[in-house]
Design a protein around this motif. Structure first.
Motif, PDB file in Angstrom:
ATOM      1  N   UNK A  15      -2.207   5.538  -6.332  1.00 37.46           N
ATOM      2  CA  UNK A  15      -3.223   4.540  -5.970  1.00 37.46           C
ATOM      3  C   UNK A  15      -2.900   3.873  -4.626  1.00 37.46           C
ATOM      4  N   UNK A  16      -1.637   3.519  -4.450  1.00 35.05           N
ATOM      5  CA  UNK A  16      -1.221   2.851  -3.201  1.00 35.05           C
ATOM      6  C   UNK A  16      -1.425   3.767  -2.002  1.00 35.05           C
ATOM      7  N   UNK A  17      -1.018   5.029  -2.160  1.00 34.18           N
ATOM      8  CA  UNK A  17      -1.102   5.971  -1.037  1.00 34.18           C
ATOM      9  C   UNK A  17      -2.573   6.258  -0.708  1.00 34.18           C
ATOM     10  N   UNK A  18      -3.410   6.385  -1.742  1.00 27.65           N
ATOM     11  CA  UNK A  18      -4.837   6.643  -1.497  1.00 27.65           C
ATOM     12  C   UNK A  18      -5.488   5.497  -0.746  1.00 27.65           C
ATOM     13  N   UNK A  19      -5.199   4.255  -1.144  1.00 27.22           N
ATOM     14  CA  UNK A  19      -5.883   3.156  -0.457  1.00 27.22           C
ATOM     15  C   UNK A  19      -5.349   2.983   0.957  1.00 27.22           C
ATOM     16  N   UNK A  20      -4.078   3.272   1.174  1.00 22.13           N
ATOM     17  CA  UNK A  20      -3.542   3.210   2.541  1.00 22.13           C
ATOM     18  C   UNK A  20      -4.171   4.296   3.410  1.00 22.13           C
ATOM     19  N   UNK A  21      -4.327   5.501   2.856  1.00 24.35           N
ATOM     20  CA  UNK A  21      -4.934   6.618   3.614  1.00 24.35           C
ATOM     21  C   UNK A  21      -6.366   6.266   4.017  1.00 24.35           C
ATOM     22  N   UNK A  22      -7.061   5.573   3.123  1.00 20.71           N
ATOM     23  CA  UNK A  22      -8.435   5.141   3.418  1.00 20.71           C
ATOM     24  C   UNK A  22      -8.457   4.167   4.598  1.00 20.71           C
ATOM     25  N   UNK A  23      -7.545   3.193   4.559  1.00 19.03           N
ATOM     26  CA  UNK A  23      -7.458   2.204   5.664  1.00 19.03           C
ATOM     27  C   UNK A  23      -7.149   2.873   6.980  1.00 19.03           C
ATOM     28  N   UNK A  24      -6.184   3.779   6.973  1.00 16.54           N
ATOM     29  CA  UNK A  24      -5.783   4.457   8.217  1.00 16.54           C
ATOM     30  C   UNK A  24      -6.938   5.308   8.734  1.00 16.54           C
ATOM     31  N   UNK A  25      -7.611   6.032   7.840  1.00 15.50           N
ATOM     32  CA  UNK A  25      -8.746   6.879   8.252  1.00 15.50           C
ATOM     33  C   UNK A  25      -9.842   6.021   8.873  1.00 15.50           C
ATOM     34  N   UNK A  26     -10.094   4.847   8.297  1.00 18.51           N
ATOM     35  CA  UNK A  26     -11.108   3.941   8.850  1.00 18.51           C
ATOM     36  C   UNK A  26     -10.689   3.438  10.241  1.00 18.51           C
ATOM     37  N   UNK A 139       2.567  -2.091  10.622  1.00 19.50           N
ATOM     38  CA  UNK A 139       1.104  -2.075  10.609  1.00 19.50           C
ATOM     39  C   UNK A 139       0.550  -1.725   9.241  1.00 19.50           C
ATOM     40  N   UNK A 140       1.199  -0.804   8.543  1.00 21.78           N
ATOM     41  CA  UNK A 140       0.725  -0.360   7.224  1.00 21.78           C
ATOM     42  C   UNK A 140       1.913  -0.266   6.277  1.00 21.78           C
ATOM     43  N   UNK A 141       1.779  -0.896   5.120  1.00 26.22           N
ATOM     44  CA  UNK A 141       2.831  -0.765   4.115  1.00 26.22           C
ATOM     45  C   UNK A 141       2.186  -0.662   2.735  1.00 26.22           C
ATOM     46  N   UNK A 142       2.726   0.215   1.901  1.00 29.26           N
ATOM     47  CA  UNK A 142       2.159   0.387   0.548  1.00 29.26           C
ATOM     48  C   UNK A 142       2.611  -0.724  -0.379  1.00 29.26           C
ATOM     49  N   UNK A 143       3.859  -1.152  -0.243  1.00 32.50           N
ATOM     50  CA  UNK A 143       4.407  -2.072  -1.235  1.00 32.50           C
ATOM     51  C   UNK A 143       5.563  -2.870  -0.624  1.00 32.50           C
TER      52      UNK A 143
END
Ligand code: IMP
Ligand code: MG
Length: 173
Positions: A15-26, A139-143
């Motif tokens: 779940x964490x990796x998917x939502x981070x991938x979404x943010x980065x893609x955006x 800039x981006x961290x999962x946890x």
């Protein structure tokens, strides 16, 4: 042998990796990204993250080492593998497994900046701010890890063991 306690289950990580991938893609929509994984710990996270990105990416790795079998960074970082992609004028996202003191990452950021990329941002699976020594803008961290302790699994090792565990676990010595 140390005892092992699960901290983040496989589903939590997914779940964490998917939502981070979404943010980065955006954030990088319409651009192309060079992912630079820091070996060895980041390879599991990077392989899951890149397959969830919906923008074009290139992948490279940089090798850095400072630990023997202890659990704290020496600050004496040496590169064990160089970049192969020319990152000049490109958007670079450095992918790390865990930022602890920040000494490894600050060394690598300076190294990558010497190739004059267009942008350099930082993405980490885990942010362990408690022992931070170098000022790092993540800039981006999962946890964010709040409890003390040494973590293994999902690519993270202790003296090269435990990288293959599917969950992220805490070691008790
Ligand atoms: P730093 O230079 O202290 O930030 O350490 C960063 C590197 O140390 C990471 O890339 C990891 O490979 C390793 N590291 C730091 N904390 C842990 C941990 O809790 N478990 C496994 N490896 C760690
Ligand atoms: Mg590492």
């Amino acid at each position: 042998m140390p005892e092992i306690f699960p901290l983040l289950k496989k589903q939590d990580i997914d779940n964490m990796v998917s939502s981070l991938a979404q943010r980065i893609s955006d954030d990088y929509r319409g651009r192309k990204l060079v992912l630079v994984g820091i070996l060895k710990g980041s390879f599991v996270f990077l392989s899951d993250l890149m397959r969830r990105l919906t923008i074009p990416v290139q992948v490279d790795f940089i090798g850095a080492s400072s630990y023997g079998s202890s659990t704290s960074t020496s600050g004496n970082i040496h590169l064990t593998k160089k970049l192969e992609i020319d990152v000049k004028d490109k958007d670079v996202l450095i992918v790390e497994d865990i930022v602890d003191t920040g000494l490894t990452l600050s060394h690598i950021i300076e190294h990558i900046k010497s190739f004059t990329p267009k942008t350099v941002k930082i993405c980490t699976l885990l942010d362990k701010p408690e022992r931070r020594e170098a000022k790092i803008n993540i800039d981006y961290s999962c946890h964010v890890v709040v409890q003390k302790g040494f973590l293994v699994g999902y690519g993270l090792d202790y003296a090269e063991d435990y990288r293959n565990l599917p969950e992220i676990c805490r070691l008790k010595f």
